[in-house]
Design a protein around this motif. Structure first.
Motif, PDB file in Angstrom:
ATOM      1  N   SER A   1       0.820  -1.203   0.000  1.00  0.00           N
ATOM      2  CA  SER A   1       0.000   0.000   0.000  1.00  0.00           C
ATOM      3  C   SER A   1       0.856   1.257   0.000  1.00  0.00           C
ATOM      4  N   ILE A   2       0.463   2.215  -0.832  1.00  0.00           N
ATOM      5  CA  ILE A   2       1.073   3.546  -0.861  1.00  0.00           C
ATOM      6  C   ILE A   2      -0.026   4.551  -0.531  1.00  0.00           C
ATOM      7  N   LEU A   3       0.259   5.430   0.414  1.00  0.00           N
ATOM      8  CA  LEU A   3      -0.674   6.490   0.779  1.00  0.00           C
ATOM      9  C   LEU A   3       0.029   7.826   0.623  1.00  0.00           C
ATOM     10  N   ASN A   4      -0.575   8.735  -0.118  1.00  0.00           N
ATOM     11  CA  ASN A   4       0.002  10.047  -0.377  1.00  0.00           C
ATOM     12  C   ASN A   4      -0.830  11.146   0.278  1.00  0.00           C
ATOM     13  N   LEU A   5      -0.136  12.181   0.739  1.00  0.00           N
ATOM     14  CA  LEU A   5      -0.834  13.333   1.315  1.00  0.00           C
ATOM     15  C   LEU A   5      -1.022  14.394   0.247  1.00  0.00           C
ATOM     16  N   GLY A   6      -2.276  14.692  -0.054  1.00  0.00           N
ATOM     17  CA  GLY A   6      -2.593  15.746  -1.005  1.00  0.00           C
ATOM     18  C   GLY A   6      -3.046  17.006  -0.277  1.00  0.00           C
ATOM     19  N   SER A   7      -3.954  17.739  -0.891  1.00  0.00           N
ATOM     20  CA  SER A   7      -4.488  18.958  -0.281  1.00  0.00           C
ATOM     21  C   SER A   7      -5.815  19.299  -0.926  1.00  0.00           C
ATOM     22  N   ILE A   8      -6.726  19.806  -0.137  1.00  0.00           N
ATOM     23  CA  ILE A   8      -8.011  20.243  -0.663  1.00  0.00           C
ATOM     24  C   ILE A   8      -7.830  21.377  -1.681  1.00  0.00           C
ATOM     25  N   LEU A   9      -6.704  22.099  -1.594  1.00  0.00           N
ATOM     26  CA  LEU A   9      -6.459  23.210  -2.510  1.00  0.00           C
ATOM     27  C   LEU A   9      -6.207  22.743  -3.931  1.00  0.00           C
ATOM     28  N   SER A  10      -6.035  21.446  -4.132  1.00  0.00           N
ATOM     29  CA  SER A  10      -5.837  20.937  -5.488  1.00  0.00           C
ATOM     30  C   SER A  10      -7.062  21.143  -6.359  1.00  0.00           C
ATOM     31  N   PHE A  11      -8.258  21.235  -5.738  1.00  0.00           N
ATOM     32  CA  PHE A  11      -9.457  21.429  -6.548  1.00  0.00           C
ATOM     33  C   PHE A  11     -10.455  22.400  -5.929  1.00  0.00           C
ATOM     34  N   SER A  12     -10.233  22.816  -4.678  1.00  0.00           N
ATOM     35  CA  SER A  12     -11.151  23.743  -4.027  1.00  0.00           C
ATOM     36  C   SER A  12     -10.351  24.933  -3.500  1.00  0.00           C
ATOM     37  N   PRO A  13     -10.087  25.914  -4.353  1.00  0.00           N
ATOM     38  CA  PRO A  13      -9.163  26.997  -3.989  1.00  0.00           C
ATOM     39  C   PRO A  13      -9.751  27.980  -2.991  1.00  0.00           C
ATOM     40  N   SER A  14      -8.839  28.735  -2.381  1.00  0.00           N
ATOM     41  CA  SER A  14      -9.207  29.832  -1.495  1.00  0.00           C
ATOM     42  C   SER A  14      -8.465  31.076  -1.990  1.00  0.00           C
ATOM     43  N   PRO A  15      -9.105  31.888  -2.842  1.00  0.00           N
ATOM     44  CA  PRO A  15      -8.387  32.924  -3.576  1.00  0.00           C
ATOM     45  C   PRO A  15      -7.971  34.150  -2.782  1.00  0.00           C
ATOM     46  N   LYS A  16      -8.370  34.221  -1.511  1.00  0.00           N
ATOM     47  CA  LYS A  16      -7.960  35.381  -0.721  1.00  0.00           C
ATOM     48  C   LYS A  16      -6.820  35.047   0.230  1.00  0.00           C
ATOM     49  N   TYR A  17      -6.903  33.932   0.927  1.00  0.00           N
ATOM     50  CA  TYR A  17      -5.957  33.661   2.007  1.00  0.00           C
ATOM     51  C   TYR A  17      -4.925  32.578   1.689  1.00  0.00           C
TER      52      TYR A  17
ATOM     53  N   ILE B   1      -0.843  -3.668  -5.898  1.00  0.00           N
ATOM     54  CA  ILE B   1      -0.295  -2.459  -5.284  1.00  0.00           C
ATOM     55  C   ILE B   1      -1.409  -1.421  -5.237  1.00  0.00           C
ATOM     56  N   ARG B   2      -1.750  -0.982  -4.039  1.00  0.00           N
ATOM     57  CA  ARG B   2      -2.819  -0.007  -3.825  1.00  0.00           C
ATOM     58  C   ARG B   2      -2.203   1.366  -3.581  1.00  0.00           C
ATOM     59  N   ILE B   3      -2.787   2.392  -4.217  1.00  0.00           N
ATOM     60  CA  ILE B   3      -2.251   3.755  -4.093  1.00  0.00           C
ATOM     61  C   ILE B   3      -3.423   4.708  -3.902  1.00  0.00           C
ATOM     62  N   ASN B   4      -3.426   5.447  -2.800  1.00  0.00           N
ATOM     63  CA  ASN B   4      -4.538   6.320  -2.438  1.00  0.00           C
ATOM     64  C   ASN B   4      -4.032   7.656  -1.895  1.00  0.00           C
ATOM     65  N   VAL B   5      -4.952   8.598  -1.712  1.00  0.00           N
ATOM     66  CA  VAL B   5      -4.610   9.956  -1.266  1.00  0.00           C
ATOM     67  C   VAL B   5      -5.507  10.386  -0.112  1.00  0.00           C
ATOM     68  N   LEU B   6      -4.914  11.030   0.873  1.00  0.00           N
ATOM     69  CA  LEU B   6      -5.662  11.803   1.867  1.00  0.00           C
ATOM     70  C   LEU B   6      -5.487  13.281   1.532  1.00  0.00           C
ATOM     71  N   ALA B   7      -6.601  14.013   1.428  1.00  0.00           N
ATOM     72  CA  ALA B   7      -6.548  15.424   1.038  1.00  0.00           C
ATOM     73  C   ALA B   7      -7.200  16.281   2.118  1.00  0.00           C
TER      74      ALA B   7
END
Length: 260
Positions: free
Chosen positions: A136-152, A181-187
């Protein structure tokens, strides 16, 4: 225990989200190798989890993940999974809105957040192929990859890097699924960590985040909010799950957020 007899590597495992995950994984029986960049955090991790191997190294180096996996196999006799947490803001390098983004800011931010992850994922896949029974592979992503915050939260190279993490994860998950082989993301959204100190000390940003992440009283996320998801993806509980992106964001991507 869900991770009894599991041997795991955490890249970026000596502070913040990575160290919190390490504690949770150890409680579930995992044997761990942690990699950190900062010597003080490496010492803290060693004292906090004395039964783990802690390596102080730069995840951007080609040999770092390979060395950690090799140490895992040599010490524990096996290797079952890797969690890539390492990364961070590129503001100090010149990341920001696109019209102000410097080439150094772009290159360094992608190197920190994407190249390091590619190297750890590649090393893990090569090790799994040699061992012959997947993992298993687990990667750390970010909510900003698709849900931006244009001010802060205006770091466009960082957002691009985290979007690429999702693209790399899904494409490789499809390719290597037949090899088990499993590959997933936490965002996650905003989480208390060394990276988030700019936001955590700004009352205006905290007020905004309370409206943007309305769950549980509008609080900022804690590293521990991600722990049980990490346990799931690195354990056999997820043996039929791959290519998934789990948003742990307090409702961030569902709400508009209110400005002062």
């Amino acid at each position: 225990m869900k991770l009894k007899n599991k041997t795991l590597v955490i890249i970026g495992g000596t502070s913040g989200i990575g160290l919190s995950a390490a504690k949770a994984l150890a409680q579930e029986g995992a044997q761990l190798v942690l990699v950190g960049l900062d010597e003080d955090s490496c010492e803290q991790a060693t004292s906090t989890l004395p039964d783990t191997i802690v390596l102080c190294a730069d995840a951007r180096r080609e040999d770092t993940a390979k060395s950690a996996i090799r140490a895992c196999i040599e010490k524990f006799g096996d290797f079952h999974g890797i969690y890539h947490v390492a990364g961070g803001s590129g503001r100090k390098f010149g990341d920001g809105p696109l019209h102000e983004l410097t080439l150094d800011g772009w290159n360094e931010t992608l190197h920190l957040n994407l190249t390091s992850l590619m190297l750890s994922n590649q090393a893990a896949i090569q090790a799994f192929q040699e061992l012959g029974y997947g993992g298993s592979i687990l990667n750390l992503g970010s909510i900003l990859s698709f849900s931006p915050s244009p001010k802060y939260f205006v770091t466009h190279a960082y957002a691009a890097a985290k979007a690429a993490v999702e693209g790399l994860t899904v494409s490789t998950a499809a390719y290597y699924a037949s090899q088990n082989i499993r590959i997933n993301v936490l965002a996650p959204a905003l989480v208390e960590s060394p990276m988030s100190q700019r936001a955590m000390t700004n009352p205006e940003i905290l007020k905004f985040s309370a409206s943007k992440m309305p769950l549980d009283g509008g609080r900022v996320g804690k590293p521990s909010d991600l722990d049980q998801a990490a346990v799931f993806f690195l354990s056999d509980d997820s043996k039929f799950t791959t290519g998934q992106i789990l948003h742990i964001d307090g409702g961030w991507h569902l709400t508009e957020g209110q400005y002062s």
